[in-house]
Motif scaffolding. Sequence first.
Motif, PDB file in Angstrom:
ATOM      1  N   GLN A 210      60.770  16.179  62.974  1.00 58.74           N
ATOM      2  CA  GLN A 210      61.342  17.511  63.021  1.00 58.74           C
ATOM      3  C   GLN A 210      62.648  17.574  62.238  1.00 58.74           C
ATOM      4  OE1 GLN A 210      61.923  18.079  67.291  1.00 58.74           O
ATOM      5  NE2 GLN A 210      64.149  17.854  67.029  1.00 58.74           N
ATOM      6  N   TRP A 217      65.832  27.520  64.713  1.00 58.02           N
ATOM      7  CA  TRP A 217      64.752  27.310  63.743  1.00 58.02           C
ATOM      8  C   TRP A 217      64.603  25.815  63.486  1.00 58.02           C
ATOM      9  CZ3 TRP A 217      64.504  29.555  58.058  1.00 58.02           C
ATOM     10  CH2 TRP A 217      63.201  29.422  57.588  1.00 58.02           C
ATOM     11  N   PHE A 219      61.925  22.820  62.239  1.00 63.43           N
ATOM     12  CA  PHE A 219      60.670  22.470  61.573  1.00 63.43           C
ATOM     13  C   PHE A 219      60.074  21.249  62.250  1.00 63.43           C
ATOM     14  CE2 PHE A 219      61.863  25.234  58.144  1.00 63.43           C
ATOM     15  CZ  PHE A 219      60.672  25.544  57.497  1.00 63.43           C
ATOM     16  N   THR A 360      52.596  26.620  65.744  1.00 66.54           N
ATOM     17  CA  THR A 360      53.963  26.450  65.248  1.00 66.54           C
ATOM     18  C   THR A 360      54.031  25.328  64.217  1.00 66.54           C
ATOM     19  OG1 THR A 360      54.908  27.215  67.329  1.00 66.54           O
ATOM     20  CG2 THR A 360      56.345  25.931  65.886  1.00 66.54           C
ATOM     21  N   THR A 364      54.840  25.653  60.147  1.00 66.08           N
ATOM     22  CA  THR A 364      55.926  24.912  59.489  1.00 66.08           C
ATOM     23  C   THR A 364      55.373  23.968  58.415  1.00 66.08           C
ATOM     24  OG1 THR A 364      55.862  23.283  61.296  1.00 66.08           O
ATOM     25  CG2 THR A 364      57.504  25.035  61.450  1.00 66.08           C
ATOM     26  N   ASN A 365      54.216  23.354  58.703  1.00 60.76           N
ATOM     27  CA  ASN A 365      53.574  22.511  57.681  1.00 60.76           C
ATOM     28  C   ASN A 365      53.270  23.317  56.421  1.00 60.76           C
ATOM     29  OD1 ASN A 365      53.633  20.198  59.176  1.00 60.76           O
ATOM     30  ND2 ASN A 365      51.443  20.076  59.541  1.00 60.76           N
ATOM     31  N   TYR A 368      56.406  24.310  54.531  1.00 60.54           N
ATOM     32  CA  TYR A 368      56.893  23.129  53.822  1.00 60.54           C
ATOM     33  C   TYR A 368      56.083  22.910  52.540  1.00 60.54           C
ATOM     34  CZ  TYR A 368      57.232  18.129  52.725  1.00 60.54           C
ATOM     35  OH  TYR A 368      57.358  16.928  52.088  1.00 60.54           O
TER      36      TYR A 368
END
Length: 406
Positions: A210, A217, A219, A360, A364-365, A368
């Motif tokens: 993470q 926020w 990731f 979630t 985020t993946n 990214y």
Amino acid sequence: FIDVVLSHLEACGVSFPEGARAQSDNGSEFIGSWQSRHQSAFTQTVQSFKNLQHTTIPPKAHTWQADVETAHRLIEDEFYRVESFSSNFEFNRKATQYALYFNIARPNSHKQNKSPWHIIHERDPTIHPKIATLPTFNLDLLWKFKLENNSQRGYDLIQYPYLAIRLTNSHIEKKRNPSMTRAQKLYTILCGIFISALIVAEITGSKLIQHSVSENWVFILTMGTIPFPITFLVTDLINEYYGKPGIRFVTLLGMVLIGFVYVILFIDMSIPAAAISPVSDAQFNAVFGQSSRIILGSVTAYLIGQFIDIQIFHTIRKHTGEKWLWLRATGSTFVSQLIDSFVVLFIAFSNTLSFEQIMTIGATNYIYKFVIAIILTPVIYLTHAMIDRYLGVSESHTMIAQSVEK
């Protein structure tokens, strides 16, 4: 040779009206021996075509063949003295590329800056453009085929047994000392990088990491997202230079090797650890047991994502040609990874994480990967330029053009 040329002209819709002539100089390769009582093979071949006659220029009329001699000099200066060749395959590819450029696009300052195709088209707009695309071919192989199927030999040609032995020995010598072309070496390197990054991503994907962007926020990513951008880059490069067949092969090879890794891990987990082992069975299985679920999910997501990526890449390319590399590279990645990011997580972590957590992490993946795809755009152009320099501009453009046709 003349048979191939005349057959090509006929295939392009060129008709030979009554009295049509094929003109050559007075070289023995065209007229045979002065003492011969029979027509040369060249003359016989020309006159085997309906209405066509073979004529020669007057003796010492050197300017009659000025265009031919000029073309020879241009090809010598612009092609043979500039390019280098490591194999017959590489020579044929570069020769084909140059011939297309010479016939279709190269302006001739002595012909009002027109190319041969422009001149032909002005004289007869009905002639098909493929007349300017006569492919290159190996005269040695034509000789060998002719000699093997004809007991007679042509003037100035070495007698059959000697030539056949020399050709055969040359072929054997090449087999004893095989060499890879630069295009083959490049494909091997790209495949190796792709497979290595893919396997590492699968093995390390069970670890979650993470990064806090702000207090609210955070990731959360799988460790597999670290090496995966390398696969994006390599996928786009193989797509660009080797087309659909090239990337489909490495995609299927990657799937097979992922399955191979899964089998090896399954066998390893079934073997008890020694008492002195620093890694216990529980520790080993905790890491690689979870990797097994990730591999199962990843194979599914990987195949779906890769084939979507391939299709989108080439769809965009058909509309943009060689321009806008950034669009087909990032565009195909955006769509394919949207699917990949969520499918693999649902299969790999559905028994350990909640739906909200999976969504979630998937989001985020994907963000990214989205950002990395944009950041990699200059790297793609830089690598593209390095490959062009390694292969040579002519070879590179030929491969790109052929990859579109594939």
